[in-house]
Design a protein around this motif. Structure first.
Motif, PDB file in Angstrom:
ATOM      1  N   ALA A  28       0.839  -1.203   0.000  1.00 41.32           N
ATOM      2  CA  ALA A  28       0.000   0.000   0.000  1.00 41.32           C
ATOM      3  C   ALA A  28       0.869   1.246   0.000  1.00 41.32           C
ATOM      4  O   ALA A  28       1.957   1.282   0.581  1.00 41.32           O
ATOM      5  CB  ALA A  28      -0.909  -0.006   1.221  1.00 41.32           C
ATOM      6  N   ALA A  29       0.388   2.283  -0.680  1.00 48.14           N
ATOM      7  CA  ALA A  29       1.098   3.560  -0.685  1.00 48.14           C
ATOM      8  C   ALA A  29       1.099   4.160   0.712  1.00 48.14           C
ATOM      9  O   ALA A  29       0.140   4.000   1.479  1.00 48.14           O
ATOM     10  CB  ALA A  29       0.435   4.516  -1.667  1.00 48.14           C
ATOM     11  N   GLU A  30       2.167   4.856   1.053  1.00 47.04           N
ATOM     12  CA  GLU A  30       2.282   5.487   2.366  1.00 47.04           C
ATOM     13  C   GLU A  30       1.536   6.816   2.353  1.00 47.04           C
ATOM     14  O   GLU A  30       1.696   7.622   1.429  1.00 47.04           O
ATOM     15  CB  GLU A  30       3.747   5.698   2.703  1.00 47.04           C
ATOM     16  CG  GLU A  30       3.986   6.107   4.146  1.00 47.04           C
ATOM     17  CD  GLU A  30       5.444   5.977   4.543  1.00 47.04           C
ATOM     18  OE1 GLU A  30       5.759   6.303   5.704  1.00 47.04           O
ATOM     19  OE2 GLU A  30       6.265   5.551   3.704  1.00 47.04           O
ATOM     20  N   THR A  31       0.730   7.045   3.376  1.00 44.30           N
ATOM     21  CA  THR A  31      -0.101   8.246   3.437  1.00 44.30           C
ATOM     22  C   THR A  31       0.668   9.417   4.036  1.00 44.30           C
ATOM     23  O   THR A  31       1.339   9.278   5.062  1.00 44.30           O
ATOM     24  CB  THR A  31      -1.365   7.986   4.268  1.00 44.30           C
ATOM     25  OG1 THR A  31      -2.134   6.963   3.634  1.00 44.30           O
ATOM     26  CG2 THR A  31      -2.199   9.245   4.399  1.00 44.30           C
ATOM     27  N   ARG A  33      -0.355  13.342   5.215  1.00 44.13           N
ATOM     28  CA  ARG A  33      -1.438  14.304   5.422  1.00 44.13           C
ATOM     29  C   ARG A  33      -0.878  15.715   5.244  1.00 44.13           C
ATOM     30  O   ARG A  33       0.004  16.125   5.980  1.00 44.13           O
ATOM     31  CB  ARG A  33      -2.032  14.126   6.818  1.00 44.13           C
ATOM     32  CG  ARG A  33      -2.585  12.720   7.086  1.00 44.13           C
ATOM     33  CD  ARG A  33      -2.914  12.534   8.558  1.00 44.13           C
ATOM     34  NE  ARG A  33      -1.723  12.726   9.369  1.00 44.13           N
ATOM     35  CZ  ARG A  33      -1.745  12.943  10.698  1.00 44.13           C
ATOM     36  NH1 ARG A  33      -2.905  12.997  11.344  1.00 44.13           N
ATOM     37  NH2 ARG A  33      -0.616  13.110  11.350  1.00 44.13           N
ATOM     38  N   ARG A  50      -0.407  15.716  -8.820  1.00 40.56           N
ATOM     39  CA  ARG A  50      -1.546  14.819  -9.031  1.00 40.56           C
ATOM     40  C   ARG A  50      -1.695  14.437 -10.495  1.00 40.56           C
ATOM     41  O   ARG A  50      -1.813  13.245 -10.819  1.00 40.56           O
ATOM     42  CB  ARG A  50      -2.826  15.501  -8.534  1.00 40.56           C
ATOM     43  CG  ARG A  50      -4.097  14.683  -8.774  1.00 40.56           C
ATOM     44  CD  ARG A  50      -5.336  15.491  -8.443  1.00 40.56           C
ATOM     45  NE  ARG A  50      -5.471  16.692  -9.267  1.00 40.56           N
ATOM     46  CZ  ARG A  50      -5.964  16.669 -10.509  1.00 40.56           C
ATOM     47  NH1 ARG A  50      -6.330  15.528 -11.079  1.00 40.56           N
ATOM     48  NH2 ARG A  50      -6.057  17.797 -11.202  1.00 40.56           N
ATOM     49  N   ASP A  53       0.891  12.031 -11.736  1.00 40.09           N
ATOM     50  CA  ASP A  53       1.035  10.806 -10.925  1.00 40.09           C
ATOM     51  C   ASP A  53       2.393  10.731 -10.229  1.00 40.09           C
ATOM     52  O   ASP A  53       2.948   9.637 -10.043  1.00 40.09           O
ATOM     53  CB  ASP A  53       0.830   9.550 -11.791  1.00 40.09           C
ATOM     54  CG  ASP A  53      -0.597   9.419 -12.298  1.00 40.09           C
ATOM     55  OD1 ASP A  53      -1.527   9.743 -11.544  1.00 40.09           O
ATOM     56  OD2 ASP A  53      -0.778   8.995 -13.457  1.00 40.09           O
ATOM     57  N   ALA A  55       3.126  11.512  -7.076  1.00 34.92           N
ATOM     58  CA  ALA A  55       3.020  10.930  -5.736  1.00 34.92           C
ATOM     59  C   ALA A  55       2.851   9.415  -5.830  1.00 34.92           C
ATOM     60  O   ALA A  55       3.511   8.661  -5.111  1.00 34.92           O
ATOM     61  CB  ALA A  55       1.857  11.555  -4.976  1.00 34.92           C
ATOM     62  N   ALA A  56       1.960   8.985  -6.709  1.00 33.24           N
ATOM     63  CA  ALA A  56       1.727   7.544  -6.869  1.00 33.24           C
ATOM     64  C   ALA A  56       3.012   6.834  -7.288  1.00 33.24           C
ATOM     65  O   ALA A  56       3.337   5.753  -6.780  1.00 33.24           O
ATOM     66  CB  ALA A  56       0.620   7.304  -7.894  1.00 33.24           C
ATOM     67  N   LEU A  60       3.299   7.206  -2.650  1.00 34.03           N
ATOM     68  CA  LEU A  60       2.680   8.078  -1.652  1.00 34.03           C
ATOM     69  C   LEU A  60       1.209   8.295  -1.972  1.00 34.03           C
ATOM     70  O   LEU A  60       0.817   8.378  -3.137  1.00 34.03           O
ATOM     71  CB  LEU A  60       3.386   9.436  -1.619  1.00 34.03           C
ATOM     72  CG  LEU A  60       4.861   9.438  -1.230  1.00 34.03           C
ATOM     73  CD1 LEU A  60       5.449  10.835  -1.405  1.00 34.03           C
ATOM     74  CD2 LEU A  60       5.047   8.958   0.206  1.00 34.03           C
ATOM     75  N   ASP A  61       0.428   8.404  -0.928  1.00 35.15           N
ATOM     76  CA  ASP A  61      -0.982   8.767  -1.029  1.00 35.15           C
ATOM     77  C   ASP A  61      -1.161  10.067  -0.257  1.00 35.15           C
ATOM     78  O   ASP A  61      -1.062  10.095   0.968  1.00 35.15           O
ATOM     79  CB  ASP A  61      -1.852   7.656  -0.421  1.00 35.15           C
ATOM     80  CG  ASP A  61      -3.340   7.992  -0.465  1.00 35.15           C
ATOM     81  OD1 ASP A  61      -3.725   8.852  -1.279  1.00 35.15           O
ATOM     82  OD2 ASP A  61      -4.104   7.402   0.326  1.00 35.15           O
ATOM     83  N   LYS A  63      -3.123  13.032   1.331  1.00 40.60           N
ATOM     84  CA  LYS A  63      -4.431  13.410   1.863  1.00 40.60           C
ATOM     85  C   LYS A  63      -4.395  14.904   2.173  1.00 40.60           C
ATOM     86  O   LYS A  63      -3.633  15.338   3.039  1.00 40.60           O
ATOM     87  CB  LYS A  63      -4.764  12.613   3.136  1.00 40.60           C
ATOM     88  CG  LYS A  63      -4.769  11.102   2.942  1.00 40.60           C
ATOM     89  CD  LYS A  63      -5.875  10.662   1.996  1.00 40.60           C
ATOM     90  CE  LYS A  63      -5.963   9.143   1.921  1.00 40.60           C
ATOM     91  NZ  LYS A  63      -6.948   8.691   0.915  1.00 40.60           N
TER      92      LYS A  63
END
Length: 331
Positions: A28-31, A33, A50, A53, A55-56, A60-61, A63
């Motif tokens: 899973a991508a690391e979040t 904030r 964004r 892409d 971050a992806a 990374l995700d 928020k």
């Protein structure tokens, strides 16, 4: 018969392994904030990240939480409800002097100016005596303190010789346009908009920096995060900074990228749009961290005298641990 079994058995293993690899979940991508001021330019960089892409690709995700003012973002950082925000360098320096373990990495050196109407009788700092000056960001805003320090060298004490009003950047812009203030010191993007609406600059913050002895502009806003977060998520911070730098490179090279960003920029006309684009590009940091830190250290000494303990806390020297150095970069 036995030879046939020996031939088929390895194939069954191979098929099974392929099926396991196909159904195995990816990591899973690391979040992260991120706090975002709704009227700030950080949103433009995040939009480039964004759409490309970035971050992806970095695992990374992001928020995003929006805030109405810089102070709200600072409170969110202090409370731990966000991991990263773009914040005033001086605020971070003072927070560290008072014991907060925050780190700073340069985001932009773009700065504002003192603006007046084109037909105003105000032409210089000395003309602000007895006038209403509206200041964005509050009494400890970095631009305001830099302007004060430069004005003092001209023999003008703006804190006592002008009538001061403070407020959020949109309010300060409105006060000038509605005649409630005779001059305003605002963030660079609001000044760029006023440039196209019958207003002029009497004193740029960059001029003030030069008057204080700085040959190169210092990035006065930057990405801020806590030492504890870095201890637990250093790789994520480094990957985010790398993604942000890729976004900066795209914005520097591509005019078409700015066409895609234009709906976010709320530029009233082509002239304002180009001013936003060009000043953003000019403000993208290009210097090594060591050079940024050296100039910031000199500037802090001057501002600590101007702002006193209210600005600098108990220290008159910049904390040597303030600037973050990513593992992915050599500076």
């Amino acid at each position: 018969m036995n030879g046939e079994v020996r031939t088929i058995y390895p194939l069954k293993i191979l098929v099974t392994l392929c099926l396991v690899a196909w159904v195995a979940p990816t990591r899973a991508a690391e979040t992260l904030r991120i706090g975002l001021q709704s009227t700030g330019t950080f949103a433009w960089q995040l939009d480039v990240i964004r759409r490309h892409d970035l971050a992806a690709s970095a695992g990374l995700d992001l928020k995003i939480s929006e805030f109405a003012s810089p102070d709200a973002g600072k409170l969110a950082l202090n409370s731990g409800s966000i991991d990263i925000a773009v914040v005033d360098w001086l605020w971070v320096a003072r927070a560290r002097a008072l014991g907060a373990k925050l780190l700073f990495y340069p985001y932009s050196s773009a700065v504002g100016a003192i603006m007046v109407k084109n037909d105003s009788a105000i032409h210089g700092i000395a003309d602000l005596k007895g006038r209403v000056l509206a200041v964005a960001g509050g009494p400890l805003d970095k631009s305001w303190l830099i302007v004060q320090a430069a004005a003092t060298r001209q023999g003008v004490d703006l804190r006592h010789e002008a009538t001061l009003e403070y407020g959020a950047p949109p309010l300060i812009s409105q006060k000038l346009q509605q005649g409630e203030a005779e001059a305003s010191l605002n963030f660079w993007n609001f000044c760029a908009s006023l440039d196209t609406q019958g207003y002029r600059r009497i004193f740029d913050v960059r001029d003030a920096e030069a008057a204080l002895g700085l040959n190169e502009p210092v990035a006065l806003i930057g990405y801020v995060f806590s030492e504890q977060f870095v201890a637990d998520h250093r790789s994520a911070i480094d990957r985010f900074i790398a993604a942000a730098q890729k976004a900066d490179d795209i914005m520097l090279r591509s005019d078409e990228e700015w066409d895609a960003l234009r709906p976010l920029m709320h530029a009233e006309d082509d002239r304002t749009f180009k001013a936003y684009r060009d000043r953003t590009r000019e403000g993208i940091p290009q210097r090594p961290i060591a050079a940024e830190e050296a100039d910031a250290r000199a500037l802090f000494k001057v501002l600590a005298v101007t702002g006193g303990t209210e600005l600098a806390g108990p220290s008159k020297e910049l904390d040597p641990g303030l600037y973050y150095r990513p593992a992915l970069r050599g500076d």
